[in-house]
Design a protein around this motif. Structure first.
Motif, PDB file in Angstrom:
ATOM      1  N   PRO A 105      48.304  32.626  51.891  1.00 22.66           N
ATOM      2  CA  PRO A 105      47.544  32.663  51.856  1.00 22.66           C
ATOM      3  C   PRO A 105      46.350  34.227  51.051  1.00 22.66           C
ATOM      4  CG  PRO A 105      48.747  31.987  53.982  1.00 22.66           C
ATOM      5  CD  PRO A 105      49.946  32.203  52.457  1.00 22.66           C
ATOM      6  N   ARG A 106      46.726  34.776  51.402  1.00 27.47           N
ATOM      7  CA  ARG A 106      46.493  35.656  50.881  1.00 27.47           C
ATOM      8  C   ARG A 106      45.957  36.036  49.712  1.00 27.47           C
ATOM      9  NH1 ARG A 106      47.895  40.466  48.851  1.00 27.47           N
ATOM     10  NH2 ARG A 106      50.454  40.539  48.831  1.00 27.47           N
ATOM     11  N   TRP A 107      46.867  35.190  48.688  1.00 26.56           N
ATOM     12  CA  TRP A 107      46.208  34.746  48.048  1.00 26.56           C
ATOM     13  C   TRP A 107      45.305  33.899  47.251  1.00 26.56           C
ATOM     14  CZ3 TRP A 107      47.494  38.808  43.887  1.00 26.56           C
ATOM     15  CH2 TRP A 107      47.880  39.562  44.157  1.00 26.56           C
ATOM     16  N   ARG A 108      44.392  33.979  46.446  1.00 31.28           N
ATOM     17  CA  ARG A 108      43.841  32.731  45.995  1.00 31.28           C
ATOM     18  C   ARG A 108      44.253  32.565  44.634  1.00 31.28           C
ATOM     19  NH1 ARG A 108      38.598  34.360  47.135  1.00 31.28           N
ATOM     20  NH2 ARG A 108      38.195  35.914  44.829  1.00 31.28           N
ATOM     21  N   MET A 109      43.985  31.151  43.934  1.00 33.77           N
ATOM     22  CA  MET A 109      45.073  31.077  42.962  1.00 33.77           C
ATOM     23  C   MET A 109      43.738  30.580  42.350  1.00 33.77           C
ATOM     24  SD  MET A 109      48.369  28.897  42.144  1.00 33.77           S
ATOM     25  CE  MET A 109      48.633  28.070  40.294  1.00 33.77           C
ATOM     26  N   THR A 110      43.426  30.324  40.510  1.00 36.46           N
ATOM     27  CA  THR A 110      42.923  29.552  39.370  1.00 36.46           C
ATOM     28  C   THR A 110      43.529  29.061  38.061  1.00 36.46           C
ATOM     29  OG1 THR A 110      40.799  30.704  40.783  1.00 36.46           O
ATOM     30  CG2 THR A 110      41.133  29.255  38.623  1.00 36.46           C
ATOM     31  N   ALA A 111      43.468  28.369  38.273  1.00 36.05           N
ATOM     32  CA  ALA A 111      44.557  27.427  36.441  1.00 36.05           C
ATOM     33  C   ALA A 111      43.697  27.699  35.773  1.00 36.05           C
ATOM     34  CB  ALA A 111      45.631  26.448  37.057  1.00 36.05           C
ATOM     35  N   GLU A 112      43.892  28.076  34.260  1.00 42.40           N
ATOM     36  CA  GLU A 112      42.786  27.412  32.638  1.00 42.40           C
ATOM     37  C   GLU A 112      41.895  28.366  32.803  1.00 42.40           C
ATOM     38  OE1 GLU A 112      43.500  23.705  31.949  1.00 42.40           O
ATOM     39  OE2 GLU A 112      45.592  23.913  31.385  1.00 42.40           O
ATOM     40  N   VAL A 113      42.552  30.308  33.109  1.00 39.51           N
ATOM     41  CA  VAL A 113      40.963  30.580  33.520  1.00 39.51           C
ATOM     42  C   VAL A 113      40.367  30.787  32.060  1.00 39.51           C
ATOM     43  CG1 VAL A 113      39.295  32.577  34.262  1.00 39.51           C
ATOM     44  CG2 VAL A 113      40.918  31.501  36.130  1.00 39.51           C
TER      45      VAL A 113
END
Length: 245
Positions: A105-113
């Protein structure tokens, strides 16, 4: 094609039409000839040529060739390789799903930037520490082809990510996630010298950071087994691969 892709095509087409029109106008003026004379030589009407020069018409390749012949210029059409294809296969999609499933949870993930400079491209996954300063530009590759080119593409996209406004003050690192196949293992072994200089961190340390609260160790390569449409992140490099150990 999605809306973003459609918009990019439309914008690129508009710029290309304007550039070609401007080049035709410049050549004609440099030659000291009128629109009417060039249009007559090319077999088109003068109002149409006026629209082409203004960037308000999309001439066919035949018309462009005719205009080039009239002005004594050759026409060249080619593609320039940028940062690789946006199309991802279903295996890469499975790898992205696995990243999302195991991520702490300490990471935030965003796809296709999307990035726009110094090159235009799309990053597969961006991982950001919520309470830290590390951002990890992540590429998911089910099959390695030209390693030097792929490494260069990732570096360019990481540079582009660092230039985005929301990345100000953050440290951008890299993660290359590979499918565990014989071909990829052979490719990594063959290019170990190049890859070791770009991805010096241990795979186990990188995976521990993704799964828990261990600090991010720096640029790294991780591996996944992908079978039956499902992917599984490995804790260390596969057997026979020394890079990242």
């Amino acid at each position: 094609m999605d809306r973003i892709g459609e918009r990019r095509v439309a914008d690129a087409k508009r710029r290309l039409v304007r550039r070609v029109g401007g080049e035709l106008r410049q050549m004609r003026e440099d030659a000291g000839v009128s629109q009417a004379a060039v249009a007559r030589s090319a077999g088109i009407n003068q109002p149409y040529l006026s629209r082409i020069e203004a960037g308000n018409a999309e001439p066919s390749l035949e018309v462009l060739l005719r205009l080039g012949l009239a002005l004594g210029a050759d026409l060249g059409v080619r593609y320039f390789v940028n940062t690789g294809p946006r199309i991802r296969d279903h295996l890469s999609s499975a790898m992205g799903t696995e990243i999302a499933a195991v991520l702490h949870p300490r990471w935030r993930m965003t796809a296709e930037v999307a990035v726009y400079r110094p090159v235009r491209g799309v990053i597969d996954v961006v991982l950001e520490e919520r309470d830290g300063v590390v951002t990890v530009e992540t590429e998911l590759d089910s099959q390695l082809h030209r390693i030097e080119q792929q490494v260069r593409w990732q570096g360019q996209k990481a540079d582009g990510l660092a230039l985005l406004p929301d990345q100000e003050g953050r440290r951008v690192s890299r993660l290359l996630v590979l499918r565990n196949t014989q071909g990829n293992r052979d490719a990594v072994r063959a290019a170990r010298g190049i890859l070791a200089s770009v991805y010096p961190a241990r795979t186990a340390d990188a995976v521990a950071s993704l799964r828990g609260d261990a600090p991010w160790p720096g640029p790294a390569i991780a591996w996944m087994n992908v079978e039956g449409g499902r992917a599984r992140l490995l804790d260390r490099p596969p057997r026979g691969v020394m890079l990242g150990r």
